[in-house]
Write an enzyme that holds these catalytic residues in place. Structure first.
Site, mmCIF file in Angstrom:
data_model
loop_
_atom_site.group_PDB
_atom_site.id
_atom_site.type_symbol
_atom_site.label_atom_id
_atom_site.label_comp_id
_atom_site.label_asym_id
_atom_site.label_seq_id
_atom_site.Cartn_x
_atom_site.Cartn_y
_atom_site.Cartn_z
ATOM 1 N N GLY A 1 0.913 -1.384 0.025
ATOM 2 C CA GLY A 1 -0.004 0.074 -0.019
ATOM 3 C C GLY A 1 0.716 1.213 0.015
ATOM 4 O O GLY A 1 2.041 1.308 -0.168
ATOM 5 N N HIS B 1 2.481 4.610 -4.862
ATOM 6 C CA HIS B 1 3.159 5.807 -5.498
ATOM 7 C C HIS B 1 3.147 5.153 -7.136
ATOM 8 O O HIS B 1 2.873 4.264 -7.490
ATOM 9 C CB HIS B 1 4.407 5.964 -4.854
ATOM 10 C CG HIS B 1 5.158 4.860 -4.868
ATOM 11 N ND1 HIS B 1 5.989 4.191 -5.747
ATOM 12 C CD2 HIS B 1 5.791 4.327 -3.520
ATOM 13 C CE1 HIS B 1 6.665 3.327 -5.324
ATOM 14 N NE2 HIS B 1 6.606 3.484 -3.982
ATOM 15 N N GLN B 2 3.815 6.133 -7.920
ATOM 16 C CA GLN B 2 4.039 5.844 -9.294
ATOM 17 C C GLN B 2 4.828 4.675 -9.530
ATOM 18 O O GLN B 2 4.721 3.942 -10.663
ATOM 19 C CB GLN B 2 4.872 7.139 -9.816
ATOM 20 C CG GLN B 2 3.760 8.229 -10.003
ATOM 21 C CD GLN B 2 2.640 8.211 -10.911
ATOM 22 O OE1 GLN B 2 2.737 7.541 -11.807
ATOM 23 N NE2 GLN B 2 1.532 9.034 -10.473
ATOM 24 N N HIS C 1 4.537 1.663 -7.896
ATOM 25 C CA HIS C 1 3.471 0.730 -7.951
ATOM 26 C C HIS C 1 2.567 0.865 -9.150
ATOM 27 O O HIS C 1 1.897 -0.183 -9.774
ATOM 28 C CB HIS C 1 2.557 0.922 -6.437
ATOM 29 C CG HIS C 1 3.149 0.679 -5.257
ATOM 30 N ND1 HIS C 1 3.329 1.837 -4.577
ATOM 31 C CD2 HIS C 1 3.595 -0.364 -4.704
ATOM 32 C CE1 HIS C 1 4.070 1.652 -3.268
ATOM 33 N NE2 HIS C 1 4.439 0.201 -3.650
ATOM 34 N N GLY D 1 8.598 -5.207 -8.832
ATOM 35 C CA GLY D 1 9.690 -4.197 -9.219
ATOM 36 C C GLY D 1 11.062 -4.592 -8.932
ATOM 37 O O GLY D 1 11.525 -5.161 -8.010
ATOM 38 N N GLN D 2 11.838 -4.234 -10.004
ATOM 39 C CA GLN D 2 13.342 -4.192 -9.950
ATOM 40 C C GLN D 2 13.794 -3.609 -8.787
ATOM 41 O O GLN D 2 14.895 -3.736 -8.343
ATOM 42 C CB GLN D 2 13.799 -3.832 -11.215
ATOM 43 C CG GLN D 2 15.475 -3.751 -11.542
ATOM 44 C CD GLN D 2 15.859 -5.195 -11.323
ATOM 45 O OE1 GLN D 2 15.298 -6.259 -11.708
ATOM 46 N NE2 GLN D 2 17.119 -5.488 -10.773
ATOM 47 N N ASP E 1 13.307 -3.764 -5.712
ATOM 48 C CA ASP E 1 13.388 -4.801 -4.587
ATOM 49 C C ASP E 1 14.245 -6.067 -5.301
ATOM 50 O O ASP E 1 13.622 -6.976 -5.737
ATOM 51 C CB ASP E 1 12.162 -5.133 -3.985
ATOM 52 C CG ASP E 1 11.696 -4.048 -3.459
ATOM 53 O OD1 ASP E 1 12.053 -3.769 -2.171
ATOM 54 O OD2 ASP E 1 10.631 -3.367 -3.824
ATOM 55 N N GLN F 1 14.212 -9.297 -3.570
ATOM 56 C CA GLN F 1 13.021 -10.079 -3.409
ATOM 57 C C GLN F 1 12.694 -10.647 -4.694
ATOM 58 O O GLN F 1 12.220 -11.768 -4.773
ATOM 59 C CB GLN F 1 12.138 -8.694 -3.187
ATOM 60 C CG GLN F 1 10.473 -9.122 -3.320
ATOM 61 C CD GLN F 1 9.658 -8.144 -2.858
ATOM 62 O OE1 GLN F 1 9.548 -7.782 -1.503
ATOM 63 N NE2 GLN F 1 8.958 -7.377 -3.727
ATOM 64 N N SER G 1 7.340 3.936 -0.533
ATOM 65 C CA SER G 1 6.396 4.485 0.347
ATOM 66 C C SER G 1 7.335 5.233 1.424
ATOM 67 O O SER G 1 6.597 5.982 2.228
ATOM 68 C CB SER G 1 5.752 3.351 0.662
ATOM 69 O OG SER G 1 5.106 2.416 -0.264
HETATM 70 P P1 AMP Z 1 6.060 -2.441 -1.714
HETATM 71 O O1 AMP Z 1 4.850 -1.924 -1.454
HETATM 72 O O2 AMP Z 1 7.021 -1.555 -1.064
HETATM 73 O O3 AMP Z 1 6.018 -3.943 -1.073
HETATM 74 O O4 AMP Z 1 6.029 -2.752 -3.150
HETATM 75 C C1 AMP Z 1 5.222 -3.241 -3.901
HETATM 76 C C2 AMP Z 1 6.028 -3.815 -5.255
HETATM 77 O O5 AMP Z 1 6.198 -2.310 -5.924
HETATM 78 C C3 AMP Z 1 7.415 -4.422 -5.092
HETATM 79 O O6 AMP Z 1 7.197 -5.321 -6.316
HETATM 80 C C4 AMP Z 1 8.033 -3.406 -5.369
HETATM 81 O O7 AMP Z 1 9.565 -3.693 -6.104
HETATM 82 C C5 AMP Z 1 7.398 -2.422 -6.142
HETATM 83 N N1 AMP Z 1 7.939 -0.954 -6.395
HETATM 84 C C6 AMP Z 1 8.140 -0.324 -5.074
HETATM 85 N N2 AMP Z 1 8.818 0.794 -5.712
HETATM 86 C C7 AMP Z 1 8.887 1.008 -6.789
HETATM 87 C C8 AMP Z 1 9.761 1.834 -7.769
HETATM 88 N N3 AMP Z 1 10.083 2.989 -7.488
HETATM 89 N N4 AMP Z 1 9.808 1.095 -9.151
HETATM 90 C C9 AMP Z 1 9.319 -0.067 -9.267
HETATM 91 N N5 AMP Z 1 8.571 -0.536 -8.606
HETATM 92 C C10 AMP Z 1 8.452 -0.291 -7.455
#
Ligand code: AMP
Length: 515
Positions: free
Chosen positions: A33, A36-37, A39, A156-157, A159, A162, A195
């Site tokens: 959650g 942002h852009q 996600h 997303g790359q 992480d 992950q 986030s």
């Molecule tokens: P999170 O909510 O932080 O667990 O992220 C959810 C998904 O969004 C994960 O697969 C992240 O790698 C991806 N994500 C987070 N930030 C970015 C970003 N700046 N660019 C691309 N993907 C992202």
């Protein structure tokens, strides 16, 4: 209207209906959650590739150590729902911790069944500093994949660790899902969206932007030929040591697939960093990738270029950039459209937005598979009618220009081999391996004469053939468009006393030395 579901049973019945009754392809974007852009880019890609889009929003307690920011982690469900609604997401799954962990107090790893990724992937990089984190990630992702059974899941790359661990998990546990990796989305300053950026003050944001700058310094050095891990890592550390307020936790260069430490980049390396800016921990990374080499084979007519190139392509798994097939394809299109062969302006307009695709054939003796605008024309471009017109088309400057640009675009990714007269000098002046394949006039005449004899032509004079070849060489070397010329950095391979197999072996040897 986006549908918000909070229970696994509701989600399951919804998914089952969509998959079984409506045969829908399901795309899942797992998130915590505070969208942002970054996600949103994952969600957009999922929308482009699937019929039913599910975004999960779950701040996973298993991923947080007792000292970490579980309680403070931003939670903005209403705002997230609006964003999902605007993009056209079908369903948001936002369970609470109790729903996701059905038995007892399972907000700690010790109280639940967990999925343990290989230690050499989960206890390196971030894993060194966040024990149990990737077990938490692997467990929750496995649960989501089991509950939803999507066709595709988006990560997303950003992480990168992950992503590598989940790729491995899906392979090891035979989970039938396609993983789609999406590029890192950044602010204009270069700061990777996260986030956790919400925790940063204005000043800290400026400091945080230096993290990516430091990675870029290393990327520049890499582009200039620096492959040594220590040197690349030092560059990042030095750059950041000048920035007030940033404390590095680690900078490492690892293999992007198995995450093992590298001393030297062979094909690609993941340069990953974690750093504190004030009390906020941020991560970022950059993949340093050598492109697969380009092999350029030039030389005069009759030196055996096309046979050699085809066979080397097949042996090395490179795409044979069959430039002849490209000119044939354009010729076929011109003839199909009814435009006169010499109407250069109309032809230039016709091919302005042409979509050409070349694919390697399954066997070395088959022709390159060619598609124009999705239509397969592999055989259609090889009729005698096309052959009769192809040199007139290939001589047109506009056609040549357009096709050279296309060839160069294909070349950006590397992994191709091409032959011609000016591949190493004009089309790919930065090719990693350039061969100038040649043979004496006498030898080329003898080979041509032998070919003709084999075809039952006994009326050909060897002297005359030699004369013709000499003349052709002169014409090819002096013509205005794409003249035959050995590039200064090309290896000259004189094939007079070599068999085709020996020539191929030599080229493969050269290739292995540079790869
Ligand atoms: P999170 O909510 O932080 O667990 O992220 C959810 C998904 O969004 C994960 O697969 C992240 O790698 C991806 N994500 C987070 N930030 C970015 C970003 N700046 N660019 C691309 N993907 C992202």
């Amino acid at each position: 209207m986006v549908l918000l579901l909070k229970t696994i049973s509701e989600l399951r019945s919804h998914v089952v209906i969509n998959r079984q009754k409506h045969q829908r392809q399901i795309g899942l974007v797992p998130t915590m959650g505070a969208l942002h852009q970054g996600h949103l880019s994952l969600i957009k890609q999922a929308i482009a590739e699937n019929d039913l889009i599910i975004v999960s929003i779950f701040v996973n307690p298993l991923q947080f150590a007792p000292t970490e920011d579980l309680a403070e982690y931003p939670r903005q469900l209403d705002r997230d729902l609006k964003l999902c609604q605007q993009l056209g997401v079908d369903l948001v799954f936002a369970p609470n911790a109790q729903e996701m962990n059905s038995i007892g107090d399972t907000t700690v790893l010790a109280n639940t069944t967990t999925v343990l990724p290989p230690q050499n992937m989960s206890e390196v990089l971030c894993g060194k500093f966040r024990p149990g984190f990737f077990t938490g990630v692997a467990t929750i992702v496995t649960k989501l994949l089991n509950i939803i059974q999507p066709d595709r899941v988006y990560f997303g790359q950003k992480d990168a660790q992950q992503l590598a661990i989940i790729r491995r998990l899906v392979t090891d546990l035979n989970i039938p899902v396609k993983i789609v990796a999406c590029p890192i989305i950044r602010e204009a300053s270069g700061l990777a969206l996260s986030s956790r950026n919400q925790y940063l003050t204005v000043k800290e944001k400026e400091q945080a932007a230096q993290i990516y700058r430091s990675l870029q310094q290393a990327a520049t050095a890499f582009a200039q030929g620096e492959l040594n891990a220590k040197v690349l890592i030092n560059l990042v550390q030095q750059e950041l040591s000048l920035v007030e307020g940033v404390t590095i936790q680690y900078v490492e260069l690892v293999d992007p697939v198995n995450l093992q430490s590298l001393d030297q980049i062979k094909h690609s390396g993941l340069l990953a960093i974690a750093a504190y800016v004030g009390s906020t921990r941020l991560i970022d990374n950059i993949v340093l990738q050598k492109r697969q080499p380009i092999v350029a084979i030039d030389g005069p007519a009759g030196a055996g270029k096309s046979t050699v190139t085809r066979r080397v392509a097949h042996k090395l798994g490179l795409l044979y950039l069959d430039t002849g097939a490209m000119y044939r394809a354009v010729t076929w299109l011109v003839m199909e459209s009814g435009i006169a062969i010499d109407d250069e302006r109309a032809i230039a307009a016709l091919i302005e937005n042409i979509s050409l695709k070349l694919t390697s054939p399954n066997a070395v003796n088959l022709p390159t598979v060619v598609h124009i605008d999705e239509q397969e024309v592999t055989n259609a471009i090889r009729t005698p009618e096309v052959t009769a017109n192809v040199s007139a088309i290939a001589a047109q400057a506009a056609v040549r220009e357009k096709l050279v640009v296309m060839q160069q675009q294909w070349g950006e990714k590397g992994g191709i081999i091409a032959e011609g007269r000016d591949i190493g000098t004009n089309v790919f002046p930065d090719a990693e391996l350039k061969i100038f394949l040649t043979a004496s006039v006498a030898e080329r005449a003898r080979r041509r004469w032998q070919d003709l004899q084999n075809q039952g032509r006994n009326d050909i004079d060897l002297q005359q053939l030699a004369q013709d070849i000499k003349q052709r060489d002169e014409q090819d070397s002096n013509r205005a468009i794409a003249p035959l010329k050995k590039a200064d950095d090309a290896i000259e391979l004189i094939t007079d006393n070599l068999t085709i197999d020996e020539v191929i072996e030599k080229i493969i040897d050269f290739y292995e030395q540079i790869n």
